[in-house]
Design an enzyme around this catalytic site. Structure first.
Site, PDB file in Angstrom:
ATOM      1  N   SER A 108     -10.513  -0.304   6.518  1.00 23.80           N
ATOM      2  CA  SER A 108      -9.817  -0.128   5.243  1.00 23.80           C
ATOM      3  C   SER A 108      -9.162  -1.374   4.665  1.00 23.80           C
ATOM      4  O   SER A 108      -8.735  -1.355   3.508  1.00 23.80           O
ATOM      5  CB  SER A 108      -8.762   0.977   5.371  1.00 23.80           C
TER       6      SER A 108
ATOM      7  N   SER B   2      -9.947   2.048   2.383  1.00 20.37           N
ATOM      8  CA  SER B   2      -8.957   2.735   1.589  1.00 20.37           C
ATOM      9  C   SER B   2      -7.950   1.808   0.890  1.00 20.37           C
ATOM     10  O   SER B   2      -7.293   2.239  -0.055  1.00 20.37           O
ATOM     11  CB  SER B   2      -8.173   3.704   2.480  1.00 20.37           C
TER      12      SER B   2
ATOM     13  N   LYS C 279       0.834  -1.205   0.000  1.00 21.65           N
ATOM     14  CA  LYS C 279       0.000   0.000   0.000  1.00 21.65           C
ATOM     15  C   LYS C 279       0.868   1.254   0.000  1.00 21.65           C
ATOM     16  O   LYS C 279       1.910   1.285   0.667  1.00 21.65           O
ATOM     17  CB  LYS C 279      -0.925  -0.035   1.232  1.00 21.65           C
TER      18      LYS C 279
END
Lengths: 479, 489
Positions: free
Chosen positions: B180, B156, B81
């Site tokens: 997320s 996210s 990420k």
């Protein structure tokens, strides 16, 4: 109207931990700019603080020495404000639950002891240091100082004069140096003092409007700044004006305080608990461990040394002002010197040499054993006081041993038996009354006679030899 | 016909690489080729580290050749990420303010994965600073849901979920502050676990809300989640909040049965807010557990309704401080027109933070302000404790709590961006888990009529990941539900 001043002090002390408070960087901020830095103290993305345990230990020690209650449970908080010297734009500090609370320290002013309340002492991190190019439009930030461990010590508004403020700082610095937690160098910023000052008519309980004075780089500066500020307040009030609550900076060159930009006055720091750190839990055992490791503190040492060495209150005070001086003194006495005389030589001669050379006693080349030897030589009459001063100056300069200097400078004793005998005979002839007293059993007079011979030889006679020869001569004349 | 390498699970790859049956280089090449093939449509990857990945693979292969243990994640291709700090490439947090930021250090989990033999293929997309539930808040690109390219991947960690779903990597690192990891895993049909707060070091995770953030893996199945946790978990001296607890071998927890386990169904999770189709899938899952010999227990989490409000006070408060450091002084975007220090702050932040980030910074600044602190932040902390207590009480009666991960399946782009409150509701079932610092896992539990994945969430006791993995694994093995391949269309 008569006014009294009300002063509270906030002191930031840089604690001499090996590393910074929340990272492993070296605590030495004298290095080339931005060399003692890492992602943590630079506030890089993703970093986390980890509390330095040595900082907690030293802070607890200070708290205990200042008679504070140590919080069993305290926490760290974020103090939010924007400034280029703040790596994260928040400072990790302690807000409503400081590590140490409700203590006191005794200060001495004009021979009177006064107790100053300590509100709190809490852990925080130092900021970086901003520098600005002269005339240019560039600013630089040195992050070596960012994250250095600071202990902020806050007093109650118990101080009533500039003199008391100075006495407080002196006592606090002495305490911190005894604990060996900081070098307390104001010029280098390892001890920073701010004063909150107000005045009120004598007898009034309500505090007047206060101003805060910052930017003071020396103890004498603190004294002058507070005196100036008190006078300014009184003058303002007497002329019908009003004191404005503000932060003022001390301008040492002009000897006045000036208003600082109001950048912080309207600040809302939005404190909240630091989620990246766990609470500081100091249990009873931990506190006890630190209590037991505390050195003998100034007040205790002062009183013990006064009694043990028969020192006057004044002498004990001066000698224990620094732990190094007190240690030095005790070593001189341990090496055989007379306690009172050692005190005089240390406080007068050695101290003036140190002051002139701006030297710390820790770096002094005259060893305690040498000073003891010197005191011994003088006491025995081997050399006189005047010679002693020359000898100590030479020792201070060269680091040579006492006896070597005495020998080299021709201060060495007369060991020629014939020469001493001649002088002895002369002394005895000059002092018939004393000779008579000696013969009638007054042994004390012997010392007087020794002294006379020493004087005649300018202290150069070998004391042992002199003793021998004098006894022999006295008994020879008797027979 | 043999399965292509990019379809293999992390454990299959690890075993094959270790045994020498396949090289890490071949695995890496296969995945890079897969990325080249599908990522132009999915847009999960924001950076592809071809050279670095192949070098890592060569190092693993050399170890295998020399008979040296290449590690428990040997050859497993990983997507990272955008908010995990890596010395390789950039760490942008999908924000203009860090668009060119290169981290001077590796996050702890990056060091651990590297030592375990994992291969980093590159970085994957996310909502700017992890603030969002659809990955639409990224300034880098728009990641699509492989099950329907018109729909969002969730967020996210939308890039992580989409990359796993489209077989672009075998494991992806995500982070979960309010859902997320779990919500995008649910929306993309993969497995995502948020470990207990403190299980995984946060050092090197760019902080959004420090007391809620937790790193975790997104994987193709539960076994891979367990395998990944073995490497990711553990005390880190650089993270004071990381738990000093032994890390078990999580794969040993996968016993294949749920007999005797008590499954708590909170009545507050099955209200009108829950989409009917999602409810049906979750209820079917409950039956699987019942048939497997688990005991189904009705429980109550009475403060559930306050979770979103509580969350948005705490996370914004922490974010307002965490994001203060992006000021253009030391790194990151600095507005070229700034003439004073104050202008530098105001112009840089106003221009380089997106609207959602600005909104949260302002909210957080407000709730911490003098005069409002007690009414908002302090009260939220008290409610947070009540929410945690709800779970403590529930765990008296059950071993884990089960329900939907998301109230709705994936939705089309733009459907919720205009109304932030509606977007916040996407995390209604996941947020409490972060507030209570508990572990939570999301696993696929079927496809809706329109072909979008539904996610089943299980929430465990603190450090109860093993129970979650056991239950999730058993469900995966016995439910008979397989999503099949996403159409990527």
């Amino acid at each position: 109207m008569e006014f009294e001043a009300v002063v509270g002090m906030e002191v930031h002390v840089e604690i001499n931990s090996k590393s910074k408070v929340f990272c492993g960087c070296s605590g030495n901020f004298h290095a080339a700019p931005n060399t003692n830095v890492c992602p943590v103290c630079l506030g890089m993305p993703g970093v986390l603080p980890v509390l330095n345990v040595d900082m907690v230990n030293k802070s607890v020690a200070v708290g205990l020495a200042l008679n504070c209650t140590i919080s069993r449970w305290s926490k760290l908080d974020r103090k939010n404000y924007f400034y280029p010297d703040m790596a994260k734009n928040y400072q990790i500090s302690q807000y409503d639950l400081p590590l140490c609370q409700n203590g006191w320290i005794d200060i001495e002013v004009d021979g009177q002891t006064k107790r100053i309340g300590i509100t709190r002492a809490h852990i925080e991190e130092d900021t970086a240091r901003n520098t600005h190019t002269i005339g240019g439009n560039q600013s630089g930030v040195d992050f070596n100082r960012s994250g250095l461990p600071l202990l902020e010590i806050v007093t109650e508004p118990d101080i009533r004069s500039a003199k008391e403020a100075l006495a407080y700082l002196t006592a606090l610095k002495q305490m911190l140096q005894y604990l060996d937690v900081s070098d307390c160098n104001m010029e280098e910023g390892s001890l920073r003092a701010e004063a909150n000052i107000s005045v009120r008519p004598v007898g009034q309980e309500k505090f007047g409007t206060k101003t805060e004075v910052k930017n003071v780089a020396s103890f004498s500066g603190v004294h002058k700044a507070i005196e100036f500020e008190i006078a300014r307040h009184i003058k303002l009030i007497n002329s019908g004006g009003k004191v404005v609550q503000e932060t003022r900076g001390w301008d040492a060159d002009r000897g006045i305080t000036v208003p600082q930009r109001l950048k912080e006055s309207a600040h809302d720091y939005r404190y909240f608990p630091e989620p990246d750190l766990v609470p500081i839990v100091v249990d009873e055992a931990w506190e006890q461990r630190i209590r037991e490791s505390l050195p003998e503190l100034p007040a205790a040492r002062r009183s013990r040394m006064g009694t043990q060495y028969g020192l006057s209150a004044y002498d004990a005070n001066v000698i224990t002002l620094s732990q190094d001086t007190a240690n030095y003194y005790e070593q001189v006495v341990a090496a055989g010197a007379d306690a009172k005389k050692a005190a005089n030589w240390l406080m007068v001669e050695l101290q003036s040499l140190l002051s002139a050379a701006k030297q710390d006693i820790r770096d002094c080349r005259v060893s305690p054993a040498d000073l003891a030897a010197l005191v011994g030589l003088i006491e025995s009459g081997a050399i006189n006081g005047k010679m002693g001063k020359d000898v100590i100056a030479e020792m201070f300069e060269t680091g040579k041993a006492t006896q070597d200097i005495v020998n080299e400078q021709g201060l060495s004793q007369i060991t020629d038996t014939g020469e001493i005998e001649a002088i002895i005979r002369q002394v005895l002839a000059d002092n018939p009354a004393q000779v008579e007293q000696f013969r009638s059993g007054k042994d004390k007079v012997f010392g007087f006679l020794v002294g006379q011979v020493m004087r005649a030889t300018q202290g150069k006679a070998n004391p042992a030899l002199l003793n021998d020869l004098l006894r022999r001569e006295l008994s020879r004349q008797e027979n | 016909m043999t399965t292509p390498l990019y379809k293999k699970t992390a454990r299959e790859i690890r075993d094959a690489v270790r045994s020498g049956a396949v090289t890490a280089t071949a695995v890496t090449e296969a995945h890079l080729a897969r990325i080249a093939e599908v990522d132009p449509k999915v847009d999960a990857f924001t950076q592809i580290w071809t050279d670095e990945a192949l070098a890592q693979a060569a190092a693993v292969d050399a170890k295998v050749k020399q008979g040296v243990d290449p590690g428990p994640m040997a050859g497993v291709p990983v997507g990272v990420k955008e908010l995990i700090c890596t010395r390789t490439g950039k760490t942008t947090c999908a924000s203009k303010i860090l668009e060119n930021f290169r981290s001077p250090y590796d996050a702890t989990i990056i060091k651990k994965l590297d030592a375990a033999g994992a291969i980093f293929l590159g970085k994957v997309n996310m909502d700017e600073f992890a603030m969002g539930s659809s990955t639409e808040r990224s300034t880098l690109k728009t990641t699509k849901n492989p099950w329907n390219l018109k729909c969002v991947p969730g967020g996210s960690s939308g890039g992580s979920a989409a990359a796993i779903s489209a077989d672009e990597c075998a494991m992806a690192i995500g982070s979960d502050t309010g859902g997320s990891i779990r919500q995008p895993a649910a929306l993309c049909g993969c497995v995502g676990i948020k470990p207990t707060y403190g299980r995984v070091s946060r050092y090197g995770l760019v902080a959004f809300a420090s007391s809620l953030d937790q790193i975790g893996p997104l994987t193709k199945n539960v076994e891979d989640a367990a395998l990944s946790l073995n490497t990711l978990c553990g005390r880190d001296p650089l993270d004071a909040t990381s738990a000093d607890l032994p890390v078990p071998d999580f794969t040993k927890a996968l016993t294949g049965d749920v007999k005797g386990l008590r499954v708590g169904l909170p009545k507050e999770y099955f209200t009108e807010a829950l989409n009917a189709e999602m409810r049906e899938k979750v209820e079917a899952a409950v039956d699987v557990f019942r048939r497997g010999g688990a005991e189904i227990v009705p429980v109550s989490l009475p403060h559930t309704d306050y979770a979103i409000a509580t969350y948005y006070i705490i996370c914004t408060a922490e974010a307002s401080a965490n994001l203060a450091r992006f000021d253009g002084v030391r790194y990151g975007y600095r507005h070229p027109g700034a003439k004073t220090v104050e202008e530098m702050y105001v112009l840089s932040k106003s221009e380089a933070f997106g609207p959602e980030v600005r909104r949260r910074i302002m909210l957080g600044t407000y709730v911490l302000s003098s005069g409002y602190y007690d009414a908002y932040y302090l009260k939220a902390q008290k409610v947070r404790r009540l929410i945690k207590k709800d779970f403590d009480d529930a765990f008296e009666q059950c071993d884990f709590v089960m329900g939907p991960t998301s109230p709705i399946p994936s939705f089309e782009f733009g459907a919720k961006t205009e109304n932030p409150l509606e977007m916040y509701l996407a995390d209604i079932y996941t947020i409490s888990v972060n507030l209570a610092t508990l572990p939570g896992i999301s696993i696929p539990c079927g496809l809706t009529a329109s072909g979008l994945p539904a996610g089943l969430q299980m929430i465990g006791r603190p450090f109860g990941e093993e129970t979650l993995l056991r239950a999730a694994h058993c469900y995966e093995q016995t439910s008979g539900i397989t999503l099949g391949e996403p159409p990527i269309a």
